[in-house]
Scaffold this active site. Structure first.
Site, PDB file in Angstrom:
ATOM      1  N   LYS A  25     -34.441  21.548 -11.243  1.00  0.00           N
ATOM      2  CA  LYS A  25     -35.233  22.838 -11.973  1.00  0.00           C
ATOM      3  C   LYS A  25     -36.938  21.753 -11.849  1.00  0.00           C
ATOM      4  CE  LYS A  25     -34.816  23.578 -16.681  1.00  0.00           C
ATOM      5  NZ  LYS A  25     -34.313  22.344 -17.801  1.00  0.00           N
ATOM      6  N   ARG A  96     -38.735  19.389 -20.286  1.00  0.00           N
ATOM      7  CA  ARG A  96     -37.813  19.613 -19.733  1.00  0.00           C
ATOM      8  C   ARG A  96     -36.507  18.948 -19.610  1.00  0.00           C
ATOM      9  NH1 ARG A  96     -39.668  25.128 -16.828  1.00  0.00           N
ATOM     10  NH2 ARG A  96     -37.567  25.752 -17.227  1.00  0.00           N
ATOM     11  N   GLY A 105     -27.458  24.398 -20.284  1.00  0.00           N
ATOM     12  CA  GLY A 105     -27.228  23.915 -21.554  1.00  0.00           C
ATOM     13  C   GLY A 105     -27.150  22.431 -21.873  1.00  0.00           C
ATOM     14  N   MET A 107     -28.672  19.713 -21.485  1.00  0.00           N
ATOM     15  CA  MET A 107     -29.545  18.742 -21.784  1.00  0.00           C
ATOM     16  C   MET A 107     -30.424  19.715 -22.475  1.00  0.00           C
ATOM     17  SD  MET A 107     -28.593  16.343 -19.957  1.00  0.00           S
ATOM     18  CE  MET A 107     -30.269  15.317 -19.625  1.00  0.00           C
ATOM     19  N   ARG A 346     -32.966  29.217  -9.517  1.00  0.00           N
ATOM     20  CA  ARG A 346     -32.338  29.021  -8.567  1.00  0.00           C
ATOM     21  C   ARG A 346     -30.996  29.359  -8.211  1.00  0.00           C
ATOM     22  NH1 ARG A 346     -29.863  26.630 -15.123  1.00  0.00           N
ATOM     23  NH2 ARG A 346     -30.318  28.739 -15.972  1.00  0.00           N
ATOM     24  N   HIS A 462     -25.423  31.997 -23.424  1.00  0.00           N
ATOM     25  CA  HIS A 462     -25.059  30.692 -23.232  1.00  0.00           C
ATOM     26  C   HIS A 462     -23.051  31.097 -23.049  1.00  0.00           C
ATOM     27  CE1 HIS A 462     -22.218  26.789 -24.203  1.00  0.00           C
ATOM     28  NE2 HIS A 462     -22.834  26.433 -23.640  1.00  0.00           N
ATOM     29  N   SER A 771       7.055  19.421   9.361  1.00  0.00           N
ATOM     30  CA  SER A 771       6.613  20.308   7.872  1.00  0.00           C
ATOM     31  C   SER A 771       5.961  19.109   6.552  1.00  0.00           C
ATOM     32  CB  SER A 771       7.090  21.483   7.677  1.00  0.00           C
ATOM     33  OG  SER A 771       6.729  21.924   6.206  1.00  0.00           O
ATOM     34  N   THR A 774       4.383  17.439   0.986  1.00  0.00           N
ATOM     35  CA  THR A 774       3.074  16.377   0.159  1.00  0.00           C
ATOM     36  C   THR A 774       3.711  16.303  -1.314  1.00  0.00           C
ATOM     37  OG1 THR A 774       1.870  18.436  -0.191  1.00  0.00           O
ATOM     38  CG2 THR A 774       1.888  16.837   1.897  1.00  0.00           C
ATOM     39  N   CYS A 838       4.075  21.909   3.498  1.00  0.00           N
ATOM     40  CA  CYS A 838       4.544  23.118   2.782  1.00  0.00           C
ATOM     41  C   CYS A 838       4.135  22.020   1.372  1.00  0.00           C
ATOM     42  CB  CYS A 838       5.785  23.522   3.161  1.00  0.00           C
ATOM     43  SG  CYS A 838       7.230  21.822   2.653  1.00  0.00           S
ATOM     44  N   TYR A 858      -0.514  24.753  10.550  1.00  0.00           N
ATOM     45  CA  TYR A 858      -0.569  25.567   9.848  1.00  0.00           C
ATOM     46  C   TYR A 858      -0.421  25.212   8.229  1.00  0.00           C
ATOM     47  CZ  TYR A 858       4.420  25.428   8.974  1.00  0.00           C
ATOM     48  OH  TYR A 858       5.600  24.835   9.285  1.00  0.00           O
TER      49      TYR A 858
HETATM   50  P1  ADP Z   1     -32.384  25.066 -19.754  1.00  0.00           P
HETATM   51  O1  ADP Z   1     -32.235  23.631 -18.331  1.00  0.00           O
HETATM   52  O2  ADP Z   1     -31.560  24.750 -20.721  1.00  0.00           O
HETATM   53  O3  ADP Z   1     -32.287  26.457 -19.302  1.00  0.00           O
HETATM   54  P2  ADP Z   1     -35.519  25.562 -20.225  1.00  0.00           P
HETATM   55  O4  ADP Z   1     -36.155  23.654 -19.305  1.00  0.00           O
HETATM   56  O5  ADP Z   1     -35.109  26.216 -18.367  1.00  0.00           O
HETATM   57  O6  ADP Z   1     -33.811  24.582 -20.746  1.00  0.00           O
HETATM   58  O7  ADP Z   1     -36.522  25.930 -21.261  1.00  0.00           O
HETATM   59  C1  ADP Z   1     -35.826  26.925 -21.908  1.00  0.00           C
HETATM   60  C2  ADP Z   1     -36.043  28.079 -21.684  1.00  0.00           C
HETATM   61  O8  ADP Z   1     -37.716  27.212 -22.759  1.00  0.00           O
HETATM   62  C3  ADP Z   1     -36.672  28.264 -20.778  1.00  0.00           C
HETATM   63  O9  ADP Z   1     -36.088  29.467 -20.580  1.00  0.00           O
HETATM   64  C4  ADP Z   1     -38.172  29.340 -20.481  1.00  0.00           C
HETATM   65  O10 ADP Z   1     -37.760  29.786 -21.544  1.00  0.00           O
HETATM   66  C5  ADP Z   1     -38.794  28.132 -22.271  1.00  0.00           C
HETATM   67  N1  ADP Z   1     -39.953  27.332 -21.708  1.00  0.00           N
HETATM   68  C6  ADP Z   1     -39.157  25.818 -21.147  1.00  0.00           C
HETATM   69  N2  ADP Z   1     -40.900  25.229 -20.345  1.00  0.00           N
HETATM   70  C7  ADP Z   1     -41.877  26.890 -20.900  1.00  0.00           C
HETATM   71  C8  ADP Z   1     -43.078  26.957 -20.687  1.00  0.00           C
HETATM   72  N3  ADP Z   1     -44.194  25.622 -20.149  1.00  0.00           N
HETATM   73  N4  ADP Z   1     -44.089  27.826 -21.012  1.00  0.00           N
HETATM   74  C9  ADP Z   1     -42.815  29.194 -22.066  1.00  0.00           C
HETATM   75  N5  ADP Z   1     -41.899  28.599 -21.621  1.00  0.00           N
HETATM   76  C10 ADP Z   1     -40.680  27.617 -21.397  1.00  0.00           C
HETATM   77 MG    MG Z   2     -33.609  27.019 -17.731  1.00  0.00          MG
END
Ligand code: ADP
Ligand code: MG
Ligand code: MG
Length: 884
Positions: A25, A96, A105, A107, A346, A462, A771, A774, A838, A858
């Site tokens: 990120k 973040r 999701g 962290m 990403r 999610h 052959s 494994t 095989c 092969y």
């Molecule tokens: P995850 O890794 O779970 O996607 P993120 O760190 O990307 O978590 O945060 C989730 C959401 O929170 C982001 O998609 C964004 O919409 C919102 N967010 C994070 N940082 C900011 C920010 N600085 N301003 C506005 N929204 C934010």
């Molecule tokens: Mg995100």
């Protein structure tokens, strides 16, 4: 600075290549800022600090970290013209997490940090929107309370404490939805949240913004080691030493009014790969709302109508980023008062189908070379594309429809909790996890399930994201579904009818259409689409390793040929023995006490085997067919239960006691190391002799009918060269008697015992090919019985004693070393010795790559894995080319 890298204001201290240090990120935020894209300014605390914390304990930071954070924070203040904690013009930030490998999701992110009773008033005044300010505040106290202060439900069955409070407030103020809450209701919520924090933790919610910031930073580092993150890492083989980074970033607001929004978008459709800006957004909302599935978002196309300028800007940025990274991007954005801000990019997770389509399209668009496209393919993920789909001509009644979040078909029994999913799956049941929505706590259950169905959440919820990552069928946002997990029931409502589902009821999900069916649906085999065909042409032009199949029946052989198999690498003749019409003759042979008796029984088997082989030769016309002579211990063919013994005795016209006595006689303490493989023919040569005759007669028959037959006769479980020498002579005599030189054929052996690897040079004197078996070689090298290892091997893998199950992925250090020794020995005697593998490993990508490096001719694998092995073989060839 050492531990902190800034981004924003058109420049960055890091770049995309710094993922190991900045996390995915942070590195991409830095890259986007450096590209001049609209990114709120911020800074990243590096993964090195996480490693420092892991080594020295929570809260023990490098000495100069605090000063660096102050400096970076001051820079953000300057760029945003705000001040952290200021009573007039406060800076708010998000904190973040972000590891080098994507962990969706896992962290937790905290938004609106920097709010307290003073700064909330300032925010209200500044924006002229007190409701907004208090909405931010209640979100912040809620997130911080949960993530940092640990105010969470004690178990899966209970509701989250803050959710309970919010529901009560909604009832009190007669608000249906979060966005209907008034300023007064939100003030109430904040007070109640804070009281809950006090009640649970014994201390007051922190007002000091620096305390808040360090609390959040600490929580992110801490969460790197929580159970969920740990589980996800194990599942994906991510080392704990990687660590996570922490991103601190100025907030932008998608919840300031109707000219604001927040959303996620893919530069191409992640389910199908279709080139289109694909995603969803919520007007007047904050980021977490979209992913959490609290409200069902609108498709991105709607944004073009409500906010045309911001939409156009998003389209421009999306294209720019995709071109820049040369791959499909997964974007997170927020629109604040009609202005677009980018919050994340990403490489997007995608289904197997989308993976193929995107790779092929990027080549057509001139963005990737064919080689790069092949290297982008995850061979294991092709599995999804090759799996059966629901037969369109025979669907059961549809009972609901949701979004096609992750394609494929799933048939299973309904369960309502992750715990139940694991428990049922543990008993060998196929289950479908049915939830209102899913959260990271459900990952275990999602992994255990064959399909996932949710009533809420969109294509980027999610559930959808995780399911696509796992290649699992998933339908989300099935709005006619009401789930009551504690009561273990669900209702499908609509059309004036109600249908009740309880735990254990069978559903079929179609992840490609979003349709939900009651009961099991018939499936039909997958079709290789155009894109896959194109990709496979490239694959075949790059690979040198041939790919054959393990097939015992004409049906399997046909399937494998349609998937591109270049021959049969293993036909197990014993599978034919189990057919009801011949097992009796086989048993007669086993019961016979004399050679003459055995020959009488074998004479009955001969024509049947000849027919089987002829059919296989016809299906594989022009391609080599390796037939392994009888391998399993004979007692496997005898009945063991008294009832079965009685039946067989009646069929054979003997006393049950005769059979029981034979069973007792053949019983072995260690059957896998017992009287099996070529040892059978050392004692009963007539068995192999008749099998060889059947092969030869079939070859002659098909050749005479104009077919091209390439038989390869394989002798299993050789441990000493003398075995092969004798049995080769035996087989050769039998075959030559029939063929008289009319059809060329070869005789080789399986190398599946460590001793055979060591004396391979001597064995090769009598073998036209090797052959590697494994499965047995792994078993005998490890001294691990495959049939018993299931009891303790999982503990080895889960506990990290073994990196992977050696029966799944070839153990390259141990078994692999023996194989290399065997290849070297064999080729020392016969430089042109044909070498193959095989066994299950032949279709496992890392094992296939090993075989390429070890100089195999092969690999042979099950029919559905043939395309996977082809891709793995091409990737192996290309990676060697790249690294040399
Ligand atoms: P995850 O890794 O779970 O996607 P993120 O760190 O990307 O978590 O945060 C989730 C959401 O929170 C982001 O998609 C964004 O919409 C919102 N967010 C994070 N940082 C900011 C920010 N600085 N301003 C506005 N929204 C934010
Ligand atoms: Mg995100
Ligand atoms: Mg074997």
């Amino acid at each position: 600075m050492n531990h902190v890298k800034q981004f924003g204001g058109g420049s960055s201290e890091g770049r995309a290549k710094d993922k190991a240090l900045l996390g995915g990120k942070g590195a991409n935020l830095a890259e986007m800022a450096a590209l001049g894209l609209p990114v709120p300014p911020g800074f990243t605390i590096t993964t090195e600090v996480c490693r420092h914390v892991m080594a020295h304990g929570v809260g023990n930071y490098p000495a100069d970290l605090a000063a660096e954070v102050d400096t970076a924070l001051a820079a953000v203040e300057t760029l945003t013209k705000t001040t952290f904690g200021d009573a007039e013009n406060p800076l708010l930030v998000s904190v973040r997490s972000g590891a080098p490998a994507s962990m969706p999701g896992m962290m937790d992110t905290i938004l609106n940090l920097g709010l307290n009773d003073t700064t909330v008033a300032a925010l209200a005044k500044q924006t002229g929107n007190p409701r907004f300010a208090w909405d931010c505040y209640r979100r912040f106290v809620g997130m911080y309370g949960e993530v940092v202060l640990g105010v969470v439900a004690a178990s899966e069955a209970e509701h989250e404490p803050f959710d309970v409070i919010l529901d009560d407030v909604k009832k009190k103020y007669r608000a249906n939805r979060d966005q209907d809450l008034t300023e007064e209701a939100l003030r109430d919520t904040v007070a109640l949240f804070k009281a809950k924090v006090k009640e649970v933790t014994g201390t007051a919610f922190p007002d000091d913004v620096k305390t808040q910031l360090w609390g959040a930073i600490g929580a992110v580092f801490h969460s790197w080691n929580n159970a969920r993150a740990d589980y996800y890492r194990k599942m994906h083989g991510i080392p704990a030493s990687m660590g996570t980074a922490v991103n601190v970033q100025a907030m932008v607001f998608g919840n300031l009014g109707d000219d604001c929004a927040t959303g996620v978008a893919f530069t191409r459709n992640p389910a199908t790969g279709t080139p289109e800006l694909y995603g969803e957004f919520l007007t007047n909302a904050q980021g977490e709302d979209v992913v959490a599935g609290i409200r069902t978002p609108e498709p991105i196309a709607e944004l073009a109508k409500t906010q045309p300028a911001a939409h156009a800007e998003l389209v421009r940025v999306a294209k720019l980023l995709e071109d820049h990274f040369r791959d499909m991007q997964d974007l997170e954005f927020t629109i604040q008062r009609s202005q677009l801000f980018m919050l994340q990019t990403r490489n997007g997770k995608r289904t197997g189908k989308a993976m193929v389509r995107v790779a092929v399209d990027l080549v057509a668009e001139g963005k990737l070379t064919q080689k790069e496209a092949v290297l982008r393919i995850d061979p294991a993920k092709l599995d999804e594309v090759l799996h059966p789909t629901i037969d369109p001509k025979a669907r059961p009644p549809s009972i609901g429809k949701g979004l096609p979040a992750s394609p494929g078909a799933a048939i299973g029994k309904v369960v309502f909790t992750a715990g139940a999913a694991e428990e049922w799956a543990g008993r060998g049941e196929r289950v479908i996890l049915v939830r209102t929505d899913t959260s990271p706590e459900d990952i275990h259950g999602m992994k255990a399930a064959v399909g996932i169905l949710t009533s809420r959440g969109g294509m980027t919820s999610h559930a959808a994201v995780v399911a696509r990552g796992m290649g699992k069928c998933c339908v989300t946002s099935c709005t006619s579904l009401r789930v009551d997990a504690p009561k273990k029931v669900a209702m499908f409502v609509g059309g004036g009818k109600e249908l009740r589902l309880k735990e254990g009821d069978v559903l079929t999900l179609d992840g490609s259409t979003g349709e939900v069916y009651l009961g099991p649906a018939p499936l039909v085999p997958a079709q290789l689409g155009n894109e896959l065909g194109t990709l496979m042409q490239w694959v075949d032009s790059f690979r040198t390793l041939k790919v054959r199949t393990n097939a015992d029946t004409p049906t399997d052989a046909r399937t494998a040929r349609s998937f591109g198999a270049e021959g049969i690498g293993l036909c197990r003749t014993e599978h034919m023995f189990f057919e009801p019409d011949r097992i009796l003759a086989v048993r007669e042979m086993i019961l016979a006490e004399t050679e003459a008796g055995r020959r009488t029984a074998l004479a009955k088997i001969l024509p049947m085997q000849r027919g089987d082989f002829a059919e296989l030769f016809r299906v594989m016309d022009g391609l080599p067919v390796t037939i392994r002579l009888l391998d399993p211990p004979l007692h496997e063919f005898l009945p063991h239960a008294q009832k079965d013994i009685d039946e067989v005795a009646a069929d054979l016209g003997v006393q049950p006691s005769v059979i029981a006595a034979k069973v007792a006689e053949l019983t072995e303490a260690n059957p896998m190391l017992g009287h099996r493989g070529c040892r059978l023919a050392i004692t009963y040569p007539e068995i192999y002799e008749i099998q060889a005759q059947a092969i030869a007669e079939a070859a002659l028959e098909v050749t005479n009918a104009g077919g091209k037959v390439l038989p390869e006769i394989m002798i299993p479980l050789v441990m000493v060269p003398e075995e092969l020498k004798r049995l080769r002579a035996l087989v050769q005599t039998a075959v030559d008697k029939v063929l008289g030189g009319k059809v060329p054929y070869t005789i080789g052996t399986m190398i599946e015992l460590p001793r055979a690897c060591v004396v391979a040079d001597k064995i090769a004197e009598h073998a036209d090919f090797f052959s590697f078996g494994t499965n047995d070689l792994t078993q005998t090298t490890f001294g691990l019985s495959r049939d018993d290892a299931g009891r303790f091997l999982p503990a080895y893998v889960d506990g990290g004693v073994l990196p992977v199950d050696p029966f799944v992925a070839l153990d390259q250090d141990g078994v692999g070393a023996l194989i290399e020794l065997g290849v070297r020995g064999g080729r020392a005697t016969k430089p042109d010795l044909k070498v193959g593998i095989c066994g299950e490993h032949g279709g496992e990508p890392s094992s296939v790559e090993f075989c390429h490096r070890a100089g195999f001719n092969y690999v042979s694998c099950s029919p559905f894995r043939v395309p996977i092995a082809r891709v793995a073989a091409a990737r192996a060839a290309l990676s060697i080319e790249k690294s040399s």
